[in-house]
Design a protein around this motif. Structure first.
Motif, PDB file in Angstrom:
ATOM      1  N   GLY A 130      20.403  11.795 -21.278  1.00 28.09           N
ATOM      2  CA  GLY A 130      20.147  11.555 -20.050  1.00 28.09           C
ATOM      3  C   GLY A 130      19.348  10.258 -19.858  1.00 28.09           C
ATOM      4  O   GLY A 130      19.229   9.554 -20.380  1.00 28.09           O
ATOM      5  N   SER A 131      18.336  10.532 -18.725  1.00 27.72           N
ATOM      6  CA  SER A 131      17.351   9.389 -18.363  1.00 27.72           C
ATOM      7  C   SER A 131      16.156   9.666 -18.544  1.00 27.72           C
ATOM      8  O   SER A 131      15.672  10.998 -18.737  1.00 27.72           O
ATOM      9  CB  SER A 131      17.864   9.057 -16.688  1.00 27.72           C
ATOM     10  N   HIS A 132      15.124   8.768 -18.426  1.00 29.20           N
ATOM     11  CA  HIS A 132      13.802   9.167 -18.530  1.00 29.20           C
ATOM     12  C   HIS A 132      13.197   9.478 -17.151  1.00 29.20           C
ATOM     13  O   HIS A 132      12.134   9.937 -16.928  1.00 29.20           O
ATOM     14  CB  HIS A 132      12.959   7.832 -18.838  1.00 29.20           C
ATOM     15  N   PHE A 133      13.965   9.301 -16.047  1.00 29.11           N
ATOM     16  CA  PHE A 133      13.391   9.943 -14.727  1.00 29.11           C
ATOM     17  C   PHE A 133      14.334  11.043 -14.323  1.00 29.11           C
ATOM     18  O   PHE A 133      15.451  11.123 -14.176  1.00 29.11           O
ATOM     19  CB  PHE A 133      13.895   8.709 -13.688  1.00 29.11           C
ATOM     20  N   ALA A 134      13.526  12.069 -13.864  1.00 31.29           N
ATOM     21  CA  ALA A 134      14.051  13.529 -13.458  1.00 31.29           C
ATOM     22  C   ALA A 134      15.047  12.993 -12.235  1.00 31.29           C
ATOM     23  O   ALA A 134      16.090  13.954 -12.317  1.00 31.29           O
ATOM     24  CB  ALA A 134      12.954  14.312 -13.039  1.00 31.29           C
ATOM     25  N   PRO A 135      14.752  12.585 -11.245  1.00 29.97           N
ATOM     26  CA  PRO A 135      15.756  12.215 -10.257  1.00 29.97           C
ATOM     27  C   PRO A 135      17.096  11.708 -10.642  1.00 29.97           C
ATOM     28  O   PRO A 135      18.072  12.297 -10.074  1.00 29.97           O
ATOM     29  CB  PRO A 135      14.986  11.450  -8.967  1.00 29.97           C
ATOM     30  N   ALA A 136      17.073  10.845 -11.631  1.00 31.20           N
ATOM     31  CA  ALA A 136      18.146  10.362 -12.194  1.00 31.20           C
ATOM     32  C   ALA A 136      18.831  11.410 -12.804  1.00 31.20           C
ATOM     33  O   ALA A 136      20.446  11.470 -12.887  1.00 31.20           O
ATOM     34  CB  ALA A 136      17.990   9.142 -13.191  1.00 31.20           C
ATOM     35  N   VAL A 137      18.302  12.163 -13.531  1.00 35.49           N
ATOM     36  CA  VAL A 137      19.010  13.415 -14.320  1.00 35.49           C
ATOM     37  C   VAL A 137      19.572  14.337 -13.322  1.00 35.49           C
ATOM     38  O   VAL A 137      20.762  14.769 -13.503  1.00 35.49           O
ATOM     39  CB  VAL A 137      18.013  14.090 -15.269  1.00 35.49           C
ATOM     40  N   ASP A 138      18.961  14.511 -12.404  1.00 32.26           N
ATOM     41  CA  ASP A 138      19.554  15.516 -11.127  1.00 32.26           C
ATOM     42  C   ASP A 138      20.880  14.696 -10.835  1.00 32.26           C
ATOM     43  O   ASP A 138      21.884  15.437 -10.572  1.00 32.26           O
ATOM     44  CB  ASP A 138      18.704  15.638 -10.109  1.00 32.26           C
ATOM     45  N   ALA A 139      20.782  13.400 -10.699  1.00 31.89           N
ATOM     46  CA  ALA A 139      21.889  12.680 -10.052  1.00 31.89           C
ATOM     47  C   ALA A 139      23.067  12.773 -11.200  1.00 31.89           C
ATOM     48  O   ALA A 139      24.299  12.949 -10.896  1.00 31.89           O
ATOM     49  CB  ALA A 139      21.871  11.373  -9.811  1.00 31.89           C
ATOM     50  N   LEU A 140      22.839  13.016 -12.303  1.00 27.77           N
ATOM     51  CA  LEU A 140      23.851  13.220 -13.449  1.00 27.77           C
ATOM     52  C   LEU A 140      24.372  14.557 -13.182  1.00 27.77           C
ATOM     53  O   LEU A 140      25.606  14.710 -13.037  1.00 27.77           O
ATOM     54  CB  LEU A 140      23.222  12.902 -14.921  1.00 27.77           C
ATOM     55  N   PHE A 141      23.611  15.641 -13.122  1.00 28.46           N
ATOM     56  CA  PHE A 141      24.085  16.963 -13.168  1.00 28.46           C
ATOM     57  C   PHE A 141      24.841  17.172 -11.618  1.00 28.46           C
ATOM     58  O   PHE A 141      25.955  17.796 -11.729  1.00 28.46           O
ATOM     59  CB  PHE A 141      23.054  17.884 -12.978  1.00 28.46           C
ATOM     60  N   GLU A 142      24.488  16.454 -10.779  1.00 26.50           N
ATOM     61  CA  GLU A 142      25.266  16.484  -9.477  1.00 26.50           C
ATOM     62  C   GLU A 142      26.656  15.835  -9.727  1.00 26.50           C
ATOM     63  O   GLU A 142      27.643  16.730  -9.073  1.00 26.50           O
ATOM     64  CB  GLU A 142      24.445  15.885  -8.255  1.00 26.50           C
ATOM     65  N   GLU A 143      26.782  14.661 -10.186  1.00 24.33           N
ATOM     66  CA  GLU A 143      28.123  14.189 -10.401  1.00 24.33           C
ATOM     67  C   GLU A 143      29.027  15.051 -11.209  1.00 24.33           C
ATOM     68  O   GLU A 143      30.063  15.252 -10.992  1.00 24.33           O
ATOM     69  CB  GLU A 143      27.915  12.859 -10.969  1.00 24.33           C
ATOM     70  N   VAL A 144      28.503  15.672 -12.525  1.00 26.20           N
ATOM     71  CA  VAL A 144      29.041  16.514 -13.282  1.00 26.20           C
ATOM     72  C   VAL A 144      29.548  17.678 -12.703  1.00 26.20           C
ATOM     73  O   VAL A 144      30.926  17.942 -12.719  1.00 26.20           O
ATOM     74  CB  VAL A 144      28.150  16.922 -14.560  1.00 26.20           C
ATOM     75  N   ALA A 145      28.793  18.229 -11.890  1.00 22.67           N
ATOM     76  CA  ALA A 145      29.279  19.304 -11.043  1.00 22.67           C
ATOM     77  C   ALA A 145      30.369  19.030 -10.229  1.00 22.67           C
ATOM     78  O   ALA A 145      31.403  19.779 -10.020  1.00 22.67           O
ATOM     79  CB  ALA A 145      28.030  20.078 -10.240  1.00 22.67           C
ATOM     80  N   ARG A 146      30.461  18.012  -9.351  1.00 19.73           N
ATOM     81  CA  ARG A 146      31.355  17.332  -8.412  1.00 19.73           C
ATOM     82  C   ARG A 146      32.579  17.184  -8.978  1.00 19.73           C
ATOM     83  O   ARG A 146      33.908  17.890  -8.728  1.00 19.73           O
ATOM     84  CB  ARG A 146      31.051  16.255  -7.783  1.00 19.73           C
ATOM     85  N   VAL A 147      32.525  16.573 -10.436  1.00 20.29           N
ATOM     86  CA  VAL A 147      33.824  16.339 -11.117  1.00 20.29           C
ATOM     87  C   VAL A 147      34.536  17.544 -12.019  1.00 20.29           C
ATOM     88  O   VAL A 147      35.777  17.766 -11.989  1.00 20.29           O
ATOM     89  CB  VAL A 147      33.773  15.017 -11.962  1.00 20.29           C
TER      90      VAL A 147
END
Ligand code: GUN
Ligand code: ZN
Length: 433
Positions: A130-147
């Motif tokens: 992931g990323s070193h930044f928690a909000p960026a990790v949220d962004a990843l999980f959000e996109e993964v869930a969407r797709v």
């Protein structure tokens, strides 16, 4: 109820211990609620289920969805920076880009590109750095869930040796990880991965915090880097007082076990391989990255001899792209270049490394990795354009193994015509173009 009709190739049995390629020229896969409930000769399955909707995929080859056991989300925009060894590449290329993910809008754009890259390559399951930044990790999980991808990922943590914005401390590393896991672990197809970047950048305190997260989030996974480059190995040895080998820097915190995936391991000692094999840990072999950074030739035979589980990783962005067909081919090249020390790989080995071995490394062997009855319908449909060299090659292949060799040699994103996860067909660029 859907009945998929296709030429199906998969590797339920490990070819490193005698398993052979399973090949069905005209298979019927009956899928109910995302799970394969029956597999057999198409005509026979059809006769038993005359009402099922038939999806005819005979113009290509159907493989299990590819499993990438090591890929960096923040690095999609820096793929292709050649000419540097690991530590220089991190400093000049990867880490400045990773700092940009402090901006969550930037991170969302990167997440979109990254997840699109995985799907386009036919990857259905991934262990993602992931990323070193928690909000960026949220962004990843959000996109993964969407797709709809099957992703295990987490917050990357470090407390030394990196640019200041990427650093945290042990307490924050624990709190941020547990909070992210509470939001995402076990939600849909997502799972949490405890992710110290490497012990070069993670002190004993941070590694202790990682061990606490692993314990407090049942079912979470562990991933990091190990033994990638001689200068990195020397610095880790110095940082830990010279008393410990690199695997030991994780192992002494209880971080090496069945749910651990360590990337690279190009320069292990026999003692380290014995620890990895004994603990049932897995190694993500990332051949194109190892070549691009000049890290070295992966000693696969020594891993197999020590019973260490090995799967494939693209290691984007040091790796040269998302396609695990390319990584499989590069793995084959590396072993052939090792001469008598190499382990000659067949196309069946390559498919296994790119699918079933990855599923097992991620603890998902009951769900994915092959296309047998009982597994989730996670699949990639390889269908080259007419008269493309791969199309020509498949038409002239003498056997299933030969067809598979053509796919690993010539296949890439442009040949991925369909991707399914749990029976859901994901949007692929080729199809929507
Ligand atoms: N070791 C620590 N971080 C990284 C990374 O981002 N890429 C690779 N290849 N090795 C690493
Ligand atoms: Zn990596």
């Amino acid at each position: 109820m859907t009945l998929y009709r296709a030429r199906v190739l998969d590797t339920p049995d490990d070819p490193f211990t005698g398993g052979v390629l399973r090949s069905d020229e005209d298979a019927g896969l009956l899928v109910l609620d995302g799970t394969i409930t029956e597999r057999g000769d198409f005509t026979a399955v059809r006769a038993r289920h005359p009402d099922a909707e038939v999806v005819d995929l005979r113009s290509g080859v159907l493989l299990p969805g590819l499993v990438d056991t090591h890929v960096h989300y923040p690095q999609v925009r820096v793929i292709g920076a050649l000419g540097m060894p690991l530590l220089e590449w991190l400093e000049r290329c990867a880490l400045p880009e990773e700092c940009r993910l402090a901006d969550v809008d930037y991170a969302r754009a990167v997440a979109f590109e990254f997840v699109g890259g995985l799907v386009a390559a036919g990857t259905t399951t991934a262990l993602v750095f992931g990323s070193h930044f928690a909000p960026a990790v949220d962004a990843l999980f959000e996109e993964v869930a969407r797709v709809g991808l099957r992703v295990t990922a987490g917050l990357v943590v470090s407390d030394r040796g990196l640019p200041e914005p990427l650093l945290t401390d042990a307490d924050r590393a624990y709190d941020d990880a547990v909070a992210l896991a509470a939001r995402w672990h076990g939600v849909g197809r997502a799972r949490y991965a405890v992710t110290p970047r490497f012990s070069y950048s993670a002190s004993d305190d941070v590694l202790d915090a990682c061990a606490a997260v692993l314990k407090d989030v049942p079912g979470s996974w562990f991933t990091s880097h190990v033994n990638e480059n001689p200068a990195e190995v020397a610095e880790v040895t110095r940082l830990f007082g010279g008393a410990e080998h690199y695997v030991g820097t994780y192992d002494r915190h209880g971080l090496v076990g069945e749910s651990s995936v360590l990337a690279h391991n190009v320069h292990p000692t026999d003692e380290e391989l014995a620890v990895l094999g004994g603990r049932r840990a897995s190694v993500a072999h990332c051949p194109s990255s190892n070549s691009a950074l000049g890290s070295g030739l992966f000693p696969l035979r020594r891993h197999v001899d020590h019973d260490v589980r090995v799967a494939l990783g693209s290691d984007v962005g040091a790796g040269t792209g998302f396609s695990l067909f390319k990584e499989g081919l590069q793995a084959y090249f590396m072993q052939s270049l090792l001469g008598p020390d190499g382990l000659p790989l067949t196309p069946t080995h390559l498919l296994h490394l790119a699918t079933r071995a990855g599923a097992l490394a991620l603890g998902l062997g009951d769900e994915v990795g092959d296309l047998g009855a009982g597994r989730s319908f996670d699949a990639v449909w390889v269908r080259p354009l007419a008269d493309d060299p791969l199309d020509v090659g498949l038409r002239h292949a003498a056997s299933s193994g030969d067809a598979l060799a053509r796919i690993f040699t010539l296949g890439g994103e442009s040949d991925v015509a369909g991707v399914w996860v749990a029976g859901d067909r994901l949007k692929t660029p080729r199809v929507s173009r």
